[in-house]
Design a protein around this motif. Structure first.
Motif, mmCIF file in Angstrom:
data_model
loop_
_atom_site.group_PDB
_atom_site.id
_atom_site.type_symbol
_atom_site.label_atom_id
_atom_site.label_comp_id
_atom_site.label_asym_id
_atom_site.label_seq_id
_atom_site.Cartn_x
_atom_site.Cartn_y
_atom_site.Cartn_z
ATOM 1 N N HIS A 1 5.146 14.062 -9.428
ATOM 2 C CA HIS A 1 6.256 14.640 -8.986
ATOM 3 C C HIS A 1 6.660 15.754 -10.182
ATOM 4 O O HIS A 1 7.004 15.003 -11.322
ATOM 5 N N GLY A 2 6.768 17.069 -10.004
ATOM 6 C CA GLY A 2 7.068 17.875 -11.172
ATOM 7 C C GLY A 2 8.450 17.780 -11.596
ATOM 8 O O GLY A 2 8.830 18.446 -12.789
ATOM 9 N N MET A 3 9.321 17.067 -11.101
ATOM 10 C CA MET A 3 10.671 16.899 -11.746
ATOM 11 C C MET A 3 11.155 15.293 -11.998
ATOM 12 O O MET A 3 11.975 15.162 -12.989
ATOM 13 N N THR A 4 10.547 14.502 -11.465
ATOM 14 C CA THR A 4 10.868 13.029 -11.813
ATOM 15 C C THR A 4 9.863 12.300 -12.409
ATOM 16 O O THR A 4 10.134 11.250 -13.085
ATOM 17 N N GLY A 5 8.511 12.846 -12.405
ATOM 18 C CA GLY A 5 7.294 12.180 -13.106
ATOM 19 C C GLY A 5 6.914 11.034 -12.025
ATOM 20 O O GLY A 5 5.915 10.563 -12.796
ATOM 21 N N GLU A 6 7.203 10.605 -10.987
ATOM 22 C CA GLU A 6 6.935 9.708 -10.354
ATOM 23 C C GLU A 6 5.364 9.962 -9.983
ATOM 24 O O GLU A 6 5.055 11.099 -9.722
ATOM 25 N N ALA A 7 4.650 8.989 -10.027
ATOM 26 C CA ALA A 7 2.893 9.204 -10.113
ATOM 27 C C ALA A 7 2.604 8.275 -9.077
ATOM 28 O O ALA A 7 2.863 7.141 -8.769
ATOM 29 N N VAL A 8 1.640 9.043 -8.116
ATOM 30 C CA VAL A 8 0.798 8.372 -6.932
ATOM 31 C C VAL A 8 -0.421 8.347 -7.134
ATOM 32 O O VAL A 8 -1.268 9.714 -7.570
ATOM 33 N N GLN A 9 -1.275 7.133 -7.366
ATOM 34 C CA GLN A 9 -2.769 7.354 -7.587
ATOM 35 C C GLN A 9 -3.345 7.868 -6.417
ATOM 36 O O GLN A 9 -3.181 7.451 -5.156
ATOM 37 N N LEU A 10 -4.485 8.633 -6.571
ATOM 38 C CA LEU A 10 -5.143 9.206 -5.533
ATOM 39 C C LEU A 10 -6.621 9.055 -5.341
ATOM 40 O O LEU A 10 -7.150 8.970 -4.487
ATOM 41 N N THR A 11 -7.126 8.578 -6.631
ATOM 42 C CA THR A 11 -8.470 7.904 -6.449
ATOM 43 C C THR A 11 -8.531 6.626 -6.992
ATOM 44 O O THR A 11 -7.618 6.298 -7.584
ATOM 45 N N GLN A 12 -9.574 5.889 -6.443
ATOM 46 C CA GLN A 12 -9.649 4.322 -7.028
ATOM 47 C C GLN A 12 -11.319 4.150 -7.181
ATOM 48 O O GLN A 12 -11.993 3.649 -6.554
ATOM 49 N N ILE A 13 -11.918 4.748 -8.269
ATOM 50 C CA ILE A 13 -13.196 4.483 -8.642
ATOM 51 C C ILE A 13 -13.306 3.067 -8.946
ATOM 52 O O ILE A 13 -12.903 2.295 -9.710
ATOM 53 N N ASN A 14 -14.530 2.600 -8.269
ATOM 54 C CA ASN A 14 -15.004 1.250 -8.383
ATOM 55 C C ASN A 14 -13.817 0.145 -7.987
ATOM 56 O O ASN A 14 -14.111 -0.930 -8.723
ATOM 57 N N LYS A 15 -13.034 0.498 -7.153
ATOM 58 C CA LYS A 15 -12.225 -0.525 -6.693
ATOM 59 C C LYS A 15 -12.544 -1.782 -6.438
ATOM 60 O O LYS A 15 -11.964 -2.871 -6.731
ATOM 61 N N SER A 16 -13.654 -1.631 -5.764
ATOM 62 C CA SER A 16 -14.153 -2.908 -5.212
ATOM 63 C C SER A 16 -14.709 -4.036 -6.697
ATOM 64 O O SER A 16 -14.546 -5.207 -6.361
ATOM 65 N N VAL A 17 -15.191 -3.248 -7.672
ATOM 66 C CA VAL A 17 -15.394 -4.063 -8.896
ATOM 67 C C VAL A 17 -14.137 -4.363 -9.419
ATOM 68 O O VAL A 17 -14.196 -5.715 -9.962
ATOM 69 N N TRP A 18 -13.159 -3.600 -9.973
ATOM 70 C CA TRP A 18 -11.950 -3.902 -10.502
ATOM 71 C C TRP A 18 -11.098 -4.658 -9.681
ATOM 72 O O TRP A 18 -10.165 -5.681 -10.279
ATOM 73 N N ASP A 19 -11.170 -4.935 -8.467
ATOM 74 C CA ASP A 19 -10.590 -6.141 -7.996
ATOM 75 C C ASP A 19 -10.918 -7.511 -8.126
ATOM 76 O O ASP A 19 -10.098 -8.437 -8.058
ATOM 77 N N LYS A 20 -12.062 -7.572 -8.730
ATOM 78 C CA LYS A 20 -12.790 -8.937 -8.870
ATOM 79 C C LYS A 20 -12.192 -9.350 -10.498
ATOM 80 O O LYS A 20 -12.895 -10.379 -10.859
ATOM 81 N N ILE A 21 -11.842 -8.562 -11.364
ATOM 82 C CA ILE A 21 -11.572 -8.693 -12.735
ATOM 83 C C ILE A 21 -10.155 -8.633 -12.999
ATOM 84 O O ILE A 21 -9.206 -8.239 -12.638
#
Length: 148
Positions: free
Chosen positions: A81-101
């Motif tokens: 967000h350009g005024m508050t800085g609130e961030a929302v993740q759009l991509t999740q590269i290798n989510k299936s791998v990272w979920d196991k770590i």
């Protein structure tokens, strides 16, 4: 304009769509955050916080798009967000791998350098304490509680 009232680095500067603000990335406590400068007043506001580094930013029709990386996450794309800085993740590269770590806990800590200054350093729980004698550089402190 950035240098007149802001005494820090400013990288990847870009104007807002309406031309009223300059967005840029700057180091704050050893983390690269997104900053915003009001062109009319020259006041600088820190938009994002956290133990991560923004690597790039672009202005989009709905705010900002940026790449963010941390000690526990690979580079991912976020909508910011350009005024508050609130961030929302759009991509999740290798989510299936990272979920196991299991992610390490990352904290920041001040350490004193050999020249008497204070330095803000990252600290994760994996214990490989790296200290360098006679250096002014910060180190990453990792702790693995199973090491001797």
């Amino acid at each position: 304009m950035l240098g007149a009232k802001y005494d820090n680095n400013a990288e990847h500067a870009t104007f807002s769509k309406d031309g009223k603000f300059i967005y840029f990335i700057s180091a704050v406590n050893a983390c690269n955050q997104i900053m915003m400068q009001d062109i009319a007043t020259a006041k600088v506001k820190q938009l994002t916080t956290g133990i991560h580094d923004y690597q790039s930013i672009l202005v989009s029709p709905k705010g900002l798009i940026g790449s963010r990386v941390s000690m526990t996450n690979p580079a991912e794309i976020y909508s910011i967000h350009g005024m508050t800085g609130e961030a929302v993740q759009l991509t999740q590269i290798n989510k299936s791998v990272w979920d196991k770590i299991k992610k390490a806990e990352v904290r920041q800590k001040w350490v004193q350098t050999t020249d008497g200054k204070k330095c803000w350093c990252g600290r994760s729980c994996l214990r490989t304490l790296i200290l360098r004698k006679n250096t002014q550089h910060c180190c990453i402190v990792r702790e693995d509680h199973n090491l001797p």
